[in-house]
Design an enzyme around this catalytic site. Structure first.
Site, PDB file in Angstrom:
ATOM      1  N   CYS A   1       1.365  -6.148 -16.697  1.00 35.88           N
ATOM      2  CA  CYS A   1       1.847  -6.909 -15.758  1.00 35.88           C
ATOM      3  C   CYS A   1       1.930  -8.501 -16.203  1.00 35.88           C
ATOM      4  O   CYS A   1       1.485  -8.650 -17.403  1.00 35.88           O
ATOM      5  CB  CYS A   1       0.961  -6.851 -14.334  1.00 35.88           C
ATOM      6  SG  CYS A   1      -0.589  -7.546 -14.518  1.00 35.88           S
TER       7      CYS A   1
ATOM      8  N   ARG B   1       1.556 -10.704  -1.162  1.00 35.47           N
ATOM      9  CA  ARG B   1       0.784  -9.632  -1.585  1.00 35.47           C
ATOM     10  C   ARG B   1      -0.827  -9.657  -1.085  1.00 35.47           C
ATOM     11  O   ARG B   1      -1.648  -8.798  -0.998  1.00 35.47           O
ATOM     12  CB  ARG B   1       0.759  -9.312  -3.184  1.00 35.47           C
ATOM     13  CG  ARG B   1       1.997  -8.557  -3.885  1.00 35.47           C
ATOM     14  CD  ARG B   1       1.718  -8.434  -5.092  1.00 35.47           C
ATOM     15  NE  ARG B   1       0.375  -7.761  -5.528  1.00 35.47           N
ATOM     16  CZ  ARG B   1      -0.185  -8.278  -6.749  1.00 35.47           C
ATOM     17  NH1 ARG B   1       0.576  -9.130  -7.534  1.00 35.47           N
ATOM     18  NH2 ARG B   1      -1.449  -7.951  -6.847  1.00 35.47           N
TER      19      ARG B   1
ATOM     20  N   ARG C   1      -3.475  -5.231 -19.755  1.00 30.18           N
ATOM     21  CA  ARG C   1      -4.341  -4.591 -18.723  1.00 30.18           C
ATOM     22  C   ARG C   1      -4.200  -3.066 -18.855  1.00 30.18           C
ATOM     23  O   ARG C   1      -3.817  -2.243 -17.966  1.00 30.18           O
ATOM     24  CB  ARG C   1      -3.782  -4.878 -17.162  1.00 30.18           C
ATOM     25  CG  ARG C   1      -4.143  -6.493 -16.765  1.00 30.18           C
ATOM     26  CD  ARG C   1      -3.695  -6.592 -15.399  1.00 30.18           C
ATOM     27  NE  ARG C   1      -4.707  -6.501 -14.775  1.00 30.18           N
ATOM     28  CZ  ARG C   1      -4.837  -6.716 -13.138  1.00 30.18           C
ATOM     29  NH1 ARG C   1      -3.635  -7.219 -12.859  1.00 30.18           N
ATOM     30  NH2 ARG C   1      -5.664  -6.732 -12.406  1.00 30.18           N
TER      31      ARG C   1
ATOM     32  N   ASP D   1      -9.808 -15.011 -10.552  1.00 30.13           N
ATOM     33  CA  ASP D   1      -8.843 -15.388  -9.482  1.00 30.13           C
ATOM     34  C   ASP D   1      -8.831 -16.718  -9.042  1.00 30.13           C
ATOM     35  O   ASP D   1      -8.003 -16.812  -7.932  1.00 30.13           O
ATOM     36  CB  ASP D   1      -9.317 -14.164  -8.674  1.00 30.13           C
ATOM     37  CG  ASP D   1      -8.766 -12.736  -8.940  1.00 30.13           C
ATOM     38  OD1 ASP D   1      -8.058 -12.662  -9.810  1.00 30.13           O
ATOM     39  OD2 ASP D   1      -9.156 -11.709  -8.195  1.00 30.13           O
TER      40      ASP D   1
ATOM     41  N   LYS E   1      -8.815  -8.136   0.496  1.00 31.79           N
ATOM     42  CA  LYS E   1      -7.684  -7.174  -0.163  1.00 31.79           C
ATOM     43  C   LYS E   1      -8.541  -6.430  -0.977  1.00 31.79           C
ATOM     44  O   LYS E   1      -8.536  -5.214  -1.345  1.00 31.79           O
ATOM     45  CB  LYS E   1      -6.611  -7.983  -0.636  1.00 31.79           C
ATOM     46  CG  LYS E   1      -5.778  -7.255  -1.636  1.00 31.79           C
ATOM     47  CD  LYS E   1      -4.479  -8.070  -2.180  1.00 31.79           C
ATOM     48  CE  LYS E   1      -4.922  -8.735  -3.379  1.00 31.79           C
ATOM     49  NZ  LYS E   1      -4.990  -7.685  -4.496  1.00 31.79           N
TER      50      LYS E   1
END
Ligand code: UD1
Length: 416
Positions: A116, A395, A121, A303, A22
């Protein structure tokens, strides 16, 4: 709203095929805007973020045709240069269209993304360097208005190796006469993939994957077919699930070099992992606690922090995880605690005391990777866990429930 019901603990077995990344395809899709000829992309993952980016491109005038596993995008007639708040608020990566729109049309109007779940960010690094390239930037009514005043080839030393800013600037410079140099550039594999895509279209980008990227302006681009790299974060998530459940799993469709730091860390903890050029083979392992700090690539990826924490929750002894990239990326901690984990937070460090067994509970997804941590923890936990707000997972994880079921997890999606 969909929920996942997971009955644990499960042993996993078999092979799982990783989707295309992604985070590689989002900037690649934006880079399609640079071209005035068709682009054919193979195996775009079926994900909410990818669909949002496709909708954004359609709004800008890109014609999209999907046949089997090839998506053809025809950007020859762009009719719009605006990314609306309605789209940007659902996906921050919409900001990627700023650089290519500026390069192709000389103008872009993109909603400011706002904060977010994982932090404020800002996009100051994107904007201050576009200005250095000669773009005029005005912030008005929540939108960034960028206009090209003859972009110039300059040196752009980034104050932090931001992934998104590196990608945006790389795209902005594709037609700029002379050589633009990005210094202290981010080095993530997805950046190299974007450079490879731009070069396949006839652009000239050198050094991607190192901290100095040079973009030499070209006059035009050509039609191209391209397929992005495998998703290293998805792969790491399945590796964690296998290790947590002491299972044997083969994760295929991933270049293990892109996860070198994670694999080396896991091996130093005692993980039995073999790799070849396209797969990672995990075998049942007894693990020792970890001490980890997230860092820009090639360091430990932020992540994978949440999934790694889930793993540490079931390793006997005391582990320590510091989050150094985002200021608020511990939303999974209270939810993991609901599953029986013992975690104490002090500033940006989590202290984890391993427990023998996690126990099922209803939990709630808060952001994409936090949700992945809850899923792997629920697989390990004894009993029936109900995971709500699954749209966060959708997502970024293609067919997660089917892939897990294929590995033997008792998982069910409901929308009751
Ligand atoms: C990308 C990834 C995301 C990953 C992150 C870090 C995509 C679509 N997303 O996000 O999954 O977690 O890299 O590996 O590829 N920052 C600034 N000013 C800026 C830009 C960033 O201060 O102009 C800060 C951010 O607030 C954050 C840090 O830099 O604290 C890292 O952000 P960045 O590398 O830009 O991440 P993204 O590109 O947003």
């Amino acid at each position: 709203m969909d929920k996942l019901i997971i009955e644990g603990p499960s042993k996993l077995s078999g092979t799982v095929k990783i989707s295309r990344a992604k985070n590689a395809y989002l900037p690649i899709l934006a880079a399609v805007l640079l071209n005035d000829k068709p682009v054919h992309l193979k195996n775009l993952p079926e994900l909410r973020d990818i669909r949002t980016m496709l909708t954004l491109l359609q709004n800008l005038g890109v014609r999209i045709d999907q046949r089997d596993n090839v998506t053809t995008l025809d950007p020859s007639n762009l009719s719009n240069h605006m990314a609306t708040y309605e789209l940007v608020k659902t996906m921050r990566a919409s900001i990627f269209v700023l650089g290519p729109l500026l390069a192709r049309l000389g103008k872009a109007r993109v909603s400011l993304p706002g904060g977010c779940a994982i932090g404020t960010r800002p996009i100051d690094i994107h904007l201050e360097n576009l200005k250095k390239m000669g773009a005029e930037i005005i912030i008005e009514a929540g939108y960034v208005e960028a206009t090209k005043r003859n972009l110039q080839a300059v040196h752009l030393p980034l104050k932090f190796p931001s992934v998104g800013a590196t990608e945006n600037l790389m795209m902005a410079a594709v037609f700029t006469p002379g050589t633009t140099v990005i210094e202290n550039a981010a080095r993530e594999p997805e950046i190299e993939d974007l450079a490879n895509f731009i070069n396949a279209m006839g652009g000239k980008v050198e050094g991607a994957g190192t901290s100095k990227i040079q973009i030499t302006g070209v006059n035009e681009l050509r039609e191209v077919e391209y397929e992005a790299i495998g998703d290293r974060i998805e792969a790491a998530t399945y590796v964690m699930a296998a290790l947590m459940t002491k299972s044997e799993v083969k994760v295929v469709g991933i270049n293990p070099i892109h996860l070198e730091f994670v694999i080396d860390t896991l091996r130093s903890m005692g993980a039995n992992i073999d790799t070849d050029e396209n797969s990672i083979h995990v075998k049942p392992s007894e693990l020792k606690p970890a001490k980890i700090e997230t860092q820009p690539y090639p360091g430990f990826p932020t992540d994978v922090q949440a999934q790694m924490m889930a793993l540490c929750c079931v390793i006997p002894g005391n582990s320590m995880i510091t989050e150094a990239i985002f200021e608020n990326r511990f939303m999974h901690v209270p939810e993991l605690t609901r599953l029986g984990a013992k975690i104490e937070l002090k500033g940006n460090t989590a202290f984890i005391e391993g427990v023998e067994e996690l126990s099922a509970a209803p939990v709630m997804c808060t952001d994409l990777r936090a949700s992945a941590a809850l899923v792997v923890a629920a697989i390990t936990a004894k009993g029936r866990s109900e995971i709500s707000r699954v749209y966060h997972i959708d997502r970024g994880y293609e067919r997660l429930d089917q892939k897990l079921a294929g590995l033997g997890v008792r998982v069910q999606r409901t929308n009751e």
